[in-house]
Design an enzyme around this catalytic site. Structure first.
Site, PDB file in Angstrom:
ATOM      1  N   LEU A  35     128.173  11.281  35.175  1.00 21.40           N
ATOM      2  CA  LEU A  35     128.565  10.033  35.831  1.00 21.40           C
ATOM      3  C   LEU A  35     129.396  10.391  37.064  1.00 21.40           C
ATOM      4  O   LEU A  35     130.611  10.285  37.083  1.00 21.40           O
ATOM      5  CB  LEU A  35     129.351   9.156  34.851  1.00 21.40           C
ATOM      6  CG  LEU A  35     129.536   7.688  35.215  1.00 21.40           C
ATOM      7  CD1 LEU A  35     128.204   7.000  35.456  1.00 21.40           C
ATOM      8  CD2 LEU A  35     130.287   6.971  34.111  1.00 21.40           C
ATOM      9  N   HIS A  36     128.705  10.853  38.118  1.00 19.60           N
ATOM     10  CA  HIS A  36     129.369  11.273  39.345  1.00 19.60           C
ATOM     11  C   HIS A  36     129.562  10.075  40.276  1.00 19.60           C
ATOM     12  O   HIS A  36     129.450   8.925  39.841  1.00 19.60           O
ATOM     13  CB  HIS A  36     128.609  12.427  40.014  1.00 19.60           C
ATOM     14  CG  HIS A  36     127.185  12.108  40.347  1.00 19.60           C
ATOM     15  ND1 HIS A  36     126.815  11.425  41.483  1.00 19.60           N
ATOM     16  CD2 HIS A  36     126.036  12.379  39.680  1.00 19.60           C
ATOM     17  CE1 HIS A  36     125.505  11.288  41.518  1.00 19.60           C
ATOM     18  NE2 HIS A  36     125.010  11.859  40.426  1.00 19.60           N
ATOM     19  N   ALA A  37     129.856  10.301  41.542  1.00 19.81           N
ATOM     20  CA  ALA A  37     130.278   9.241  42.458  1.00 19.81           C
ATOM     21  C   ALA A  37     129.260   8.113  42.627  1.00 19.81           C
ATOM     22  O   ALA A  37     129.626   6.935  42.552  1.00 19.81           O
ATOM     23  CB  ALA A  37     130.637   9.831  43.820  1.00 19.81           C
TER      24      ALA A  37
ATOM     25  N   SER B 152     128.860   6.034  39.448  1.00 19.31           N
ATOM     26  CA  SER B 152     130.133   5.348  39.199  1.00 19.31           C
ATOM     27  C   SER B 152     130.284   4.146  40.123  1.00 19.31           C
ATOM     28  O   SER B 152     130.734   3.076  39.701  1.00 19.31           O
ATOM     29  CB  SER B 152     131.308   6.312  39.388  1.00 19.31           C
ATOM     30  OG  SER B 152     131.274   7.317  38.410  1.00 19.31           O
TER      31      SER B 152
ATOM     32  N   GLU C 288     117.245  13.771  41.337  1.00 22.67           N
ATOM     33  CA  GLU C 288     118.430  14.498  41.812  1.00 22.67           C
ATOM     34  C   GLU C 288     118.487  15.888  41.187  1.00 22.67           C
ATOM     35  O   GLU C 288     118.091  16.097  40.052  1.00 22.67           O
ATOM     36  CB  GLU C 288     119.714  13.726  41.529  1.00 22.67           C
ATOM     37  CG  GLU C 288     120.193  13.827  40.108  1.00 22.67           C
ATOM     38  CD  GLU C 288     121.542  13.176  39.881  1.00 22.67           C
ATOM     39  OE1 GLU C 288     122.106  12.593  40.802  1.00 22.67           O
ATOM     40  OE2 GLU C 288     122.023  13.270  38.756  1.00 22.67           O
TER      41      GLU C 288
END
Length: 96
Positions: free
Chosen positions: A18-20, A23, A94
């Protein structure tokens, strides 16, 4: 009108966790709703409308999160959040 409460369990599927970007998608979804939303891990509970708190969870791939919402659109916002996680935030390509 009384507020409705609901909970939903999701799993972080993205290899990068749960990266930028994911989020931010969570926070934007929560902020569009009229409900107060929190997210819980086994160690902590945070405000799902605050990106720094979401990032602070350090949720990696496989982490189970429990979202709880209270408000007139609680079910709707939880459905939207669950869809984001199920669809991997549209980030299938990704790199890990």
């Amino acid at each position: 009108m009384s507020d409705h409460s609901a909970t939903r369990k999701v799993t972080v599927l993205n290899p990068a966790g749960l990266h930028a970007r994911p989020s931010l998608a969570v926070v934007q979804t929560v902020r569009r709703s009229q409900s107060k939303v929190h997210v819980r891990t086994p160690r902590q509970t945070v405000d799902a409308g605050d990106i720094l708190q979401i990032l602070g969870l350090g949720a990696t791939q496989g982490t189970e999160l429990v979202f709880s919402a209270a408000g007139p659109d609680a079910d709707q916002v939880l459905n939207q959040l669950a869809d984001l996680f199920t669809n991997r935030f549209g980030l299938d390509g990704e790199p890990s």
